[in-house]
Design an enzyme around this catalytic site. Structure first.
Site, short mmCIF file in Angstrom:
data_model
loop_
_atom_site.label_atom_id
_atom_site.label_comp_id
_atom_site.label_asym_id
_atom_site.label_seq_id
_atom_site.Cartn_x
_atom_site.Cartn_y
_atom_site.Cartn_z
N GLU A 275 0.87 -1.19 0.00
CA GLU A 275 0.00 0.00 0.00
C GLU A 275 0.90 1.23 0.00
O GLU A 275 1.91 1.28 0.71
CB GLU A 275 -0.89 0.04 1.25
CG GLU A 275 -1.77 1.30 1.27
CD GLU A 275 -2.51 1.51 2.58
OE1 GLU A 275 -3.55 0.86 2.78
OE2 GLU A 275 -2.06 2.36 3.39
N HIS B 218 -14.48 -4.00 13.41
CA HIS B 218 -14.52 -2.57 13.11
C HIS B 218 -14.99 -1.84 14.37
O HIS B 218 -15.84 -2.33 15.11
CB HIS B 218 -15.48 -2.32 11.94
CG HIS B 218 -15.51 -0.90 11.50
ND1 HIS B 218 -16.50 -0.01 11.87
CD2 HIS B 218 -14.65 -0.18 10.75
CE1 HIS B 218 -16.26 1.18 11.34
NE2 HIS B 218 -15.14 1.10 10.65
N LYS C 15 7.99 3.86 2.13
CA LYS C 15 9.39 3.70 2.54
C LYS C 15 9.98 2.47 1.85
O LYS C 15 9.88 1.34 2.37
CB LYS C 15 9.47 3.53 4.07
CG LYS C 15 9.07 4.80 4.83
CD LYS C 15 9.15 4.57 6.32
CE LYS C 15 8.74 5.85 7.05
NZ LYS C 15 8.46 5.62 8.46
P1 FAD Z 1 -18.17 -0.81 5.94
O1 FAD Z 1 -17.82 -2.10 5.27
O2 FAD Z 1 -19.26 -0.02 5.40
O3 FAD Z 1 -18.26 -1.06 7.47
C1 FAD Z 1 -18.35 0.04 8.40
C2 FAD Z 1 -19.18 -0.38 9.61
O4 FAD Z 1 -20.53 -0.58 9.21
C3 FAD Z 1 -18.73 -1.70 10.24
O5 FAD Z 1 -18.89 -1.62 11.61
C4 FAD Z 1 -19.66 -2.73 9.62
O6 FAD Z 1 -19.85 -3.87 10.45
C5 FAD Z 1 -20.94 -1.91 9.48
N1 FAD Z 1 -21.75 -2.37 8.33
C6 FAD Z 1 -21.30 -2.71 7.10
N2 FAD Z 1 -22.32 -3.06 6.30
C7 FAD Z 1 -23.44 -2.94 7.05
C8 FAD Z 1 -24.82 -3.16 6.80
N3 FAD Z 1 -25.25 -3.58 5.59
N4 FAD Z 1 -25.72 -2.92 7.81
C9 FAD Z 1 -25.30 -2.49 9.03
N5 FAD Z 1 -24.00 -2.28 9.31
C10 FAD Z 1 -23.08 -2.49 8.35
N6 FAD Z 1 -10.05 5.11 4.61
C11 FAD Z 1 -9.89 6.14 3.74
O7 FAD Z 1 -10.48 7.19 3.92
N7 FAD Z 1 -9.04 6.04 2.65
C12 FAD Z 1 -8.36 4.90 2.39
O8 FAD Z 1 -7.62 4.83 1.41
C13 FAD Z 1 -8.51 3.79 3.28
N8 FAD Z 1 -7.87 2.62 3.07
C14 FAD Z 1 -8.11 1.54 3.88
C15 FAD Z 1 -7.48 0.31 3.60
C16 FAD Z 1 -7.72 -0.80 4.40
C17 FAD Z 1 -7.08 -2.13 4.06
C18 FAD Z 1 -8.58 -0.69 5.54
C19 FAD Z 1 -8.84 -1.88 6.43
C20 FAD Z 1 -9.18 0.53 5.85
C21 FAD Z 1 -8.97 1.66 5.02
N9 FAD Z 1 -9.58 2.89 5.27
C22 FAD Z 1 -9.39 3.94 4.41
C23 FAD Z 1 -10.38 3.08 6.49
C24 FAD Z 1 -11.89 2.77 6.27
O9 FAD Z 1 -12.44 3.73 5.42
C25 FAD Z 1 -12.57 2.81 7.66
O10 FAD Z 1 -12.12 1.73 8.43
C26 FAD Z 1 -14.08 2.93 7.69
O11 FAD Z 1 -14.47 3.24 9.03
C27 FAD Z 1 -14.84 1.67 7.30
O12 FAD Z 1 -14.76 1.40 5.98
P2 FAD Z 1 -15.35 0.00 5.42
O13 FAD Z 1 -15.24 0.04 3.97
O14 FAD Z 1 -14.77 -1.15 6.14
O15 FAD Z 1 -16.88 0.18 5.86
#
Ligand code: FAD
Length: 285
Positions: free
Chosen positions: A15, A149, A272
């Protein structure tokens, strides 16, 4: 294709983040060139949650894909974007031959009003994945959380939502960073029981400076095991010793994963290349 890459027995991916300023692109390209010499299976490029700097993500992803010939995966968030804006990002990616996206909800930016937040088109990453699957040719990965999460009440409900993300069209997952492999092993077992069948890449971030604990790690909510806390206590005041000890910890962590049949490793390189090189050369490949 990244999906094909994940049919290999093992992968190492990186990444990176895009430069904040326009004048920093040349330096970023040098970093990418050095990383490319380590032959990663793909490189993912982060994205600002509000979406304001998406052009920089596209430019870096395009360089990886078209100049370095390595599969690029652009991160994409839906928290600050309407459908139309996501489709604009898609068009920009398509014009640059970038077909792979890490589809994320993103975190609410500090300056976002309640009205803006509540009026978003997609509540969860799975909703965006479903939409992009129906309207674009993108291949999509999603995020997963070995220690759950932070908004989820339980691992059980987080895994149920993860399954929804798989069913919506995610082709593999990349995990949040973690330092204690036991959490990851338990997570893999529970995910398997919940019917998660797509590959999961283990996200590893080396701790090369004590300062990281107060920033990135706190945000990610990952537990610090005693063995790592002891390293930070012993070497935290000496930047070079801390760097060496942090890299050594990451190498041992990855080798333990590999010895336990976790063979898809995603390294948070923090741009890095020297650190990435030391790690890539000392794990099983
Ligand atoms: P979701 O999958 O939408 O989940 C968020 C929360 O909602 C969770 O608690 C989940 O259990 C709940 N949820 C999901 N679906 C439902 C549903 N249908 N009904 C009810 N609840 C639900 N952030 C950035 O801004 N830019 C980046 O480039 C970035 N890169 C990342 C890379 C990785 C590998 C990871 C792990 C995280 C990254 N993040 C980034 C952070 C990420 O945006 C946050 O962790 C954010 O809070 C959750 O994103 P998500 O896509 O997992 O959300």
């Amino acid at each position: 294709m990244i999906q094909n890459v994940l049919t290999k027995d093992s992968t190492l991916s990186f990444e990176v983040f895009p430069p904040k300023k326009d004048g920093e692109f040349e330096a970023a390209f040098e970093v990418l060139k050095s990383l490319s010499l380590l032959s990663p299976d793909y490189i993912s490029v982060t994205y600002g949650a509000g979406g304001s700097r998406f052009g920089k993500t596209v430019e870096i992803a395009s360089y990886i894909q078209n100049e370095l010939g390595i599969d690029a995966m652009a991160h994409m968030t839906c928290v600050g974007n309407k459908k139309e804006q996501l489709l604009e990002v898609y068009e920009a990616l398509k014009a640059n031959n970038v077909n792979h996206v890490l589809a994320l909800r993103g975190d609410r930016p500090k300056d976002m009003t309640d009205e803006q937040f509540d009026s978003r088109d997609f509540a969860h990453a799975s909703d965006m994945i479903e939409f992009l699957k129906a309207n674009t040719g993108l291949h999509m990965a999603g995020a997963c959380y070995p220690e759950k999460h932070y908004e989820s009440f339980s691992m059980e409900s987080d895994l149920k939502n993860l399954k929804t993300k798989q069913d919506a069209g995610a082709e593999f997952f990349i995990s949040q960073l973690f330092f204690d492999n036991d959490y990851f092993y338990q997570f893999m077992e529970k995910a398997d029981k919940k019917g998660i069948t797509i590959p999961i890449c283990a996200g590893i971030m080396p701790i090369t400076s004590a300062k990281q604990i107060g920033t990135t790690i706190t945000l990610a909510g990952s537990s610090i095991p005693k063995s790592l806390a002891d390293i930070i206590a012993a070497y935290g005041d000496d930047p070079e010793d801390m760097r060496k000890a942090g890299i050594d910890y990451a190498i041992r962590q990855i080798r333990d994963l590999q010895e336990n049949k976790i063979n898809h490793i995603h390294l948070y390189t923090m741009n890095k290349p020297m650190m990435a090189k030391e790690i890539a050369n000392n794990i099983y490949r």
